[in-house]
Design a protein around this motif. Structure first.
Motif, PDB file in Angstrom:
ATOM      1  N   THR A  46       0.828  -1.197   0.000  1.00  0.00           N
ATOM      2  CA  THR A  46       0.000   0.000   0.000  1.00  0.00           C
ATOM      3  C   THR A  46       0.860   1.243   0.000  1.00  0.00           C
ATOM      4  O   THR A  46       1.945   1.253   0.560  1.00  0.00           O
ATOM      5  N   TYR A  47       0.357   2.287  -0.594  1.00  0.00           N
ATOM      6  CA  TYR A  47       0.959   3.600  -0.391  1.00  0.00           C
ATOM      7  C   TYR A  47       0.498   4.042   1.001  1.00  0.00           C
ATOM      8  O   TYR A  47      -0.612   3.710   1.417  1.00  0.00           O
ATOM      9  N   LYS A  49      -1.207   5.627   4.107  1.00  0.00           N
ATOM     10  CA  LYS A  49      -2.511   6.246   4.345  1.00  0.00           C
ATOM     11  C   LYS A  49      -3.590   5.842   3.348  1.00  0.00           C
ATOM     12  O   LYS A  49      -4.590   6.533   3.179  1.00  0.00           O
ATOM     13  N   SER A  50      -3.365   4.694   2.675  1.00  0.00           N
ATOM     14  CA  SER A  50      -4.341   4.246   1.674  1.00  0.00           C
ATOM     15  C   SER A  50      -5.265   3.152   2.200  1.00  0.00           C
ATOM     16  O   SER A  50      -6.001   2.559   1.423  1.00  0.00           O
ATOM     17  N   ARG A  94      -5.607   4.487  -2.987  1.00  0.00           N
ATOM     18  CA  ARG A  94      -6.614   5.480  -2.554  1.00  0.00           C
ATOM     19  C   ARG A  94      -6.367   6.753  -3.348  1.00  0.00           C
ATOM     20  O   ARG A  94      -5.210   7.085  -3.611  1.00  0.00           O
ATOM     21  N   CYS A  99      -5.490  10.922   0.062  1.00  0.00           N
ATOM     22  CA  CYS A  99      -4.264  10.347   0.577  1.00  0.00           C
ATOM     23  C   CYS A  99      -3.347  11.456   1.118  1.00  0.00           C
ATOM     24  O   CYS A  99      -2.769  11.334   2.196  1.00  0.00           O
ATOM     25  N   SER A 102      -4.722  12.745   4.449  1.00  0.00           N
ATOM     26  CA  SER A 102      -4.507  11.787   5.521  1.00  0.00           C
ATOM     27  C   SER A 102      -3.026  11.760   5.926  1.00  0.00           C
ATOM     28  O   SER A 102      -2.685  11.715   7.115  1.00  0.00           O
ATOM     29  N   TYR A 103      -2.169  11.820   4.925  1.00  0.00           N
ATOM     30  CA  TYR A 103      -0.721  11.771   5.175  1.00  0.00           C
ATOM     31  C   TYR A 103      -0.271  13.026   5.924  1.00  0.00           C
ATOM     32  O   TYR A 103       0.573  12.977   6.818  1.00  0.00           O
ATOM     33  N   TRP A 136       3.363   9.166  -4.754  1.00  0.00           N
ATOM     34  CA  TRP A 136       2.075   8.457  -4.897  1.00  0.00           C
ATOM     35  C   TRP A 136       1.905   7.994  -6.338  1.00  0.00           C
ATOM     36  O   TRP A 136       1.493   6.863  -6.596  1.00  0.00           O
TER      37      TRP A 136
END
Ligand SMILES: Nc1ncnc2c1ncn2[C@@H]1O[C@H](COP(=O)(O)OS(=O)(=O)O)[C@@H](OP(=O)(O)O)[C@H]1O
Length: 259
Positions: A46-47, A49-50, A94, A99, A102-103, A136
């Motif tokens: 996952t990246y 915060k996804s 995401r 994203c 969130s990050y 991302w």
């Protein structure tokens, strides 16, 4: 006690092949790169915060046939250790705007990552891929191109949010499991935002405040699609869309930006 601002500014990310990473990861890079998966290993890629934690809990609930007690055996980061933390990849994507938001909040509260600065400053850092774990765009494009060449299940955060049961079913099939409908319903319920926010095995509440300061921003924060609208100005959004078009040119991937 939280790290002082001065100490935090010294927390520089270092690069491997142009990708900014935490110093401890870079120091252990050869060990990480030499990781050999066993044929039946399942990697969650996952990246940041996804929805990493979300899919981790879903996978464990499926693995444990919906047994909540078994999923309480340890905190999530011990049940599925992160390879790059070198204590002993299914991609989930995401949309970039949510994203980024969130990050940004994660970097405000995570004392082990550089201070994100103001939202305006972070906007530049993110679009230039100068955040931990890199760009991302590169992450998403890279896995999207790879998905048909290997045994990869590509999932979208937004799809899990829209129809958790259908997406959890996909994960179950990918894992070669067959669970009764009532078990599936239980997994949907147990992996809901509200449940995971309250669950000490998933909400990182056991991590000391000196590392994750949840009084600044909770780890399980909002869990929505479209929170970017509360952060991006119209000008930022238009500039972002233009950069996005350039960086994602030629890919067929499509993200849902609101539900
Ligand atoms: N069950 C559930 N439902 C909906 N959303 C959820 C759920 N669990 C985690 N989240 C949200 O996922 C975001 C954190 O992503 P990650 O787990 O990938 O973070 S990390 O990279 O491992 O630090 C973070 O998103 P934001 O709320 O937008 O910041 C979490 O709230």
């Amino acid at each position: 006690m939280a790290l002082t601002t001065e100490l935090r500014t010294q927390l520089q990310l270092r690069e491997v092949a142009g990708i900014p990473l935490q110093a401890s990861t870079v120091d252990n890079w050869s060990q990480i790169q030499n990781f050999e998966a066993k044929p039946d290993d399942l990697l969650i890629c996952t990246y940041p915060k996804s929805g990493t934690t979300w899919i981790q809990e879903i996978v464990d609930m499926i693995e444990q046939n919906g047994d909540v007690e078994k999923c309480q055996r340890a905190v999530i980061q011990h049940r599925h250790p992160f390879i790059e933390w070198a204590r002993p990849p299914q991609p989930s994507a995401r949309n970039a705007k949510d994203c980024m938001v969130s990050y940004y909040h994660f970097q405000r509260m995570n004392q082990m990552l550089p201070d994100p600065g103001t939202w305006e400053e972070y906007f530049e850092t993110f679009i230039n891929g100068k955040v931990g774990w890199g760009s991302w765009y590169d992450h998403v494009k890279g896995w999207w191109e790879m998905k048909d060449r290997y045994q990869i299940l590509f999932l979208f955060f937004e799809d899990i949010k829209r129809d958790p049961k259908q997406e959890i079913q996909k994960v179950m099939q990918f894992m070669g499991k067959s669970l009764h409908e009532t078990v599936l319903d239980k997994i949907v319920q147990e992996t809901s935002f509200e449940k995971m926010k309250e669950n000490p095995m998933t909400n990182r509440s056991t991590v000391p405040k000196s590392i994750l300061d949840q009084s600044i921003s909770p780890f399980i924060r909002k869990g929505t699609v479209g929170d970017w609208k509360n952060h991006f100005t119209v000008v930022q959004s238009e500039r972002f869309d233009e950069i996005y078009r350039q960086k994602m040119e030629g890919t067929s991937i499509n993200f849902c930006m609101e539900l």
